[in-house]
Design a protein around this motif. Sequence first.
Motif, PDB file in Angstrom:
ATOM      1  N   THR A   3       0.813  -1.433   0.145  1.00  0.00           N
ATOM      2  CA  THR A   3       0.462   0.095  -0.423  1.00  0.00           C
ATOM      3  C   THR A   3       0.991   1.308  -0.129  1.00  0.00           C
ATOM      4  OG1 THR A   3      -0.350  -0.149   2.495  1.00  0.00           O
ATOM      5  CG2 THR A   3      -1.744  -1.129   1.857  1.00  0.00           C
ATOM      6  N   VAL A  37      -4.645   8.794   3.415  1.00  0.00           N
ATOM      7  CA  VAL A  37      -5.309   8.601   2.370  1.00  0.00           C
ATOM      8  C   VAL A  37      -3.841   7.376   1.674  1.00  0.00           C
ATOM      9  CG1 VAL A  37      -6.112   8.178   0.321  1.00  0.00           C
ATOM     10  CG2 VAL A  37      -6.611   9.753   1.567  1.00  0.00           C
ATOM     11  N   GLU A  38      -4.686   5.872   2.314  1.00  0.00           N
ATOM     12  CA  GLU A  38      -3.551   4.656   2.338  1.00  0.00           C
ATOM     13  C   GLU A  38      -4.949   3.748   0.734  1.00  0.00           C
ATOM     14  OE1 GLU A  38      -1.731   0.739   3.646  1.00  0.00           O
ATOM     15  OE2 GLU A  38      -3.678   1.857   5.354  1.00  0.00           O
ATOM     16  N   LEU A  39      -3.976   3.316  -0.373  1.00  0.00           N
ATOM     17  CA  LEU A  39      -4.442   2.916  -1.390  1.00  0.00           C
ATOM     18  C   LEU A  39      -3.572   1.666  -1.760  1.00  0.00           C
ATOM     19  CD1 LEU A  39      -6.222   5.694  -3.264  1.00  0.00           C
ATOM     20  CD2 LEU A  39      -6.996   4.375  -2.645  1.00  0.00           C
ATOM     21  N   PHE A  89      -4.344   8.390  -7.989  1.00  0.00           N
ATOM     22  CA  PHE A  89      -4.058   7.848  -6.282  1.00  0.00           C
ATOM     23  C   PHE A  89      -5.614   7.981  -6.247  1.00  0.00           C
ATOM     24  CE2 PHE A  89      -3.896   8.799  -2.355  1.00  0.00           C
ATOM     25  CZ  PHE A  89      -2.219   7.222  -1.837  1.00  0.00           C
ATOM     26  N   THR A  90      -6.542   7.015  -6.712  1.00  0.00           N
ATOM     27  CA  THR A  90      -7.520   7.281  -6.303  1.00  0.00           C
ATOM     28  C   THR A  90      -8.107   5.312  -6.284  1.00  0.00           C
ATOM     29  OG1 THR A  90      -8.526   6.562  -8.641  1.00  0.00           O
ATOM     30  CG2 THR A  90      -8.521   9.041  -8.030  1.00  0.00           C
ATOM     31  N   PRO A  91      -8.450   5.102  -5.646  1.00  0.00           N
ATOM     32  CA  PRO A  91      -9.542   3.788  -5.260  1.00  0.00           C
ATOM     33  C   PRO A  91      -9.918   2.833  -6.528  1.00  0.00           C
ATOM     34  CG  PRO A  91     -11.053   5.580  -3.799  1.00  0.00           C
ATOM     35  CD  PRO A  91      -9.523   6.124  -5.023  1.00  0.00           C
ATOM     36  N   ARG A 128      -6.590   2.252  -8.850  1.00  0.00           N
ATOM     37  CA  ARG A 128      -5.659   1.669  -8.093  1.00  0.00           C
ATOM     38  C   ARG A 128      -6.309  -0.219  -7.481  1.00  0.00           C
ATOM     39  NH1 ARG A 128      -1.000   4.215  -5.995  1.00  0.00           N
ATOM     40  NH2 ARG A 128      -0.289   5.606  -7.062  1.00  0.00           N
ATOM     41  N   ARG A 129      -7.097  -0.346  -8.364  1.00  0.00           N
ATOM     42  CA  ARG A 129      -8.147  -1.411  -8.154  1.00  0.00           C
ATOM     43  C   ARG A 129      -7.509  -2.357  -9.410  1.00  0.00           C
ATOM     44  NH1 ARG A 129     -11.223  -3.603 -11.927  1.00  0.00           N
ATOM     45  NH2 ARG A 129     -12.476  -5.280 -11.607  1.00  0.00           N
TER      46      ARG A 129
END
Length: 480
Positions: free
Chosen positions: A151, A157-159, A172-174, A177-178
Motif C-alpha cells: 500500500t 489516505v491509504e491505497l 491515486f484514486t480507489p 488503484r484497483r
Amino acid sequence: MEASSLPSIEGTQTVNISRVYQAAGQAEASEETITGLDAWRSMSPRQQPTYEDADELAAVLERLRSVPPLIFAGEADKLTERIAAASRGEAFVLAGGDCAESFADADADRIRRRVQTVLQMAAVLTYGGSLPVVKIGRMAGQFAKPRSSDTEVREGVELPSYRGDIVNSYEFTPEARRHDPNRLLEAYNISSSTLNLIRAFTTGGFADLRLVHDWNRGFLGSNPNYHRYEQMAREIDRALKFMAACGADFDSLKSVEFFSAHEALLLEYERALTRIDSRTGDPYDVSGHFLWIGERTRQLDSAHVDFLSRVRNPIGVKLGPNATYDDAMALAEKLDPEAEPGRLTFITRMGAEKIREGLPRLLSQIGDQLPHVTWVCDPMHGNTITSNTGYKTRRFEDVMAEVAGFFDAHYDAGTIPGGLHIELTGDDVTEVLGGASEIDDEGLRRRYETLVDPRLNHDQSLEMAFQVAEYLTKHQQEHG
C-alpha cells in the motif's frame, strides 16, 4: 488451467490435448510436464496482484489461453544460441528499455526512439569492441514492477501501491488503484502491437547498418555525444563503401535480430501464455523471448524459480550484493540442470560501492564450475538514491562505476563479462544525474517522466556505449 485445454505453440485456439497430439508430426508433452507447470500455485507466490472478482479473472485467463503466441519457440532457441556465444566471449548482450512500460507511451514514435537508441548503442559496441551484439529490448511485456509495500499513503489516505499498468493505474484514486484483471488482456494486446512495430523496424530496412547516420534523426544535435556518434558513423560509412567497391554482398545488413524481454513477475499471465512446442513437446512461455526473475523473487523454493525452471526460454536471475556462492550454485542446478550454454544468465546488480568486493568474491568461489552461465551487469538498480529535490534518481557516474567494477572483476577472475542490462529511453528525459549533459538536482525537474525508476536518456545511453566499447577494446588489446 486443466491439461485438457493446453494449446499448441502454433495454435491460436484452445484445443483438446488428446486431439492435438494425434495429428501427424505433433510432439507430445508428458502429463508430468503439464502438471508441473502449475506446481507454483502451492508455493505462496510473492508480488502477485489481489483480484477481487474471481470470475472476472477466470474469464480473462481463459481468453489469454487461446490468443496467438507473441513469440515462437524457434526464436527463443535462437536467442539461447546467441547468449551462449556471449558466455564464450564471442558476442556481447545489450538489453535495454523502460523500467516499466506504460500503456499510454506505447506509441510508434516512442517505440522507434527506444529501438533507435538500442541500435545506436549496439553499433558503437560492435564497431568499438569488434563483437556482434545480441540486441534485446525491455519491451513488449515489461509492464509489471515488484513493490516493497502493498500500500501507499498520501495525506492520510491509504491505497494499493502502483504495480505497473498491467495491474493498476498510477492515478491515486480507489478505482485507479484497483487490481483489474482486464489489464492483463490490454498488456497482451499492446505487447502484440509493439512487437509488430519492432519487427517492421528491424526487418523492413530501418535497421540497415548503411543507414547508421539516419538513426540520429529526431535526436537533439546539441547532445554532447551526438558529434562523437556522427564521427563513428562516418567511419562505418567509409568502411562499407570500401567493401562495396570490393564487391561485398550487404544483404545481411538489411535486417537485425531484435528480441523482447521482461521480468516474469505475474505468474497467472505467464502461465496463460505458456504453450507446448509442437516440434519437441516442451513448454515455452510465449509472452517474450527472454524472461528474468528479480532479486525479490529468486528464492530457491519460490514460485517464480519453480515456474521458470519448467519452460524452455532463455532465462535470467538478478543477483544482488548479498547473493552467495550457495545461492548461485543452487539456482544454476535448479534452473539449468543440464548446463546448457545460453539457458541461464546471472544479472548482477550490486551497486557501485559493493561490486568491487562482492562480485570478485563470488566469482572466486564459483571458479570454473559455471562456464555455461552468461554474466550480465545491471548497473541501475543498486545505485538508486533520492535527490535533494526529492526525486528518485541515480548518478550516471555511479552507474558507470558499477559497469567498470563488473568488467574489472571478470577480467581479474578470467571470466567473461557477457553484457549489459539497463533501463533507458530514447526520449530526452532528465531522470539520471550527471553524464556529459551534466544534469543536476534542479535539472531533474525539466523532464522527469518515469512512473517507477529513473532511466538513462538517449545521450547518456550513447555515452555509456562509448565507455563500454573502450573497456572491450582495452581487454582485447591486453589479452588478445
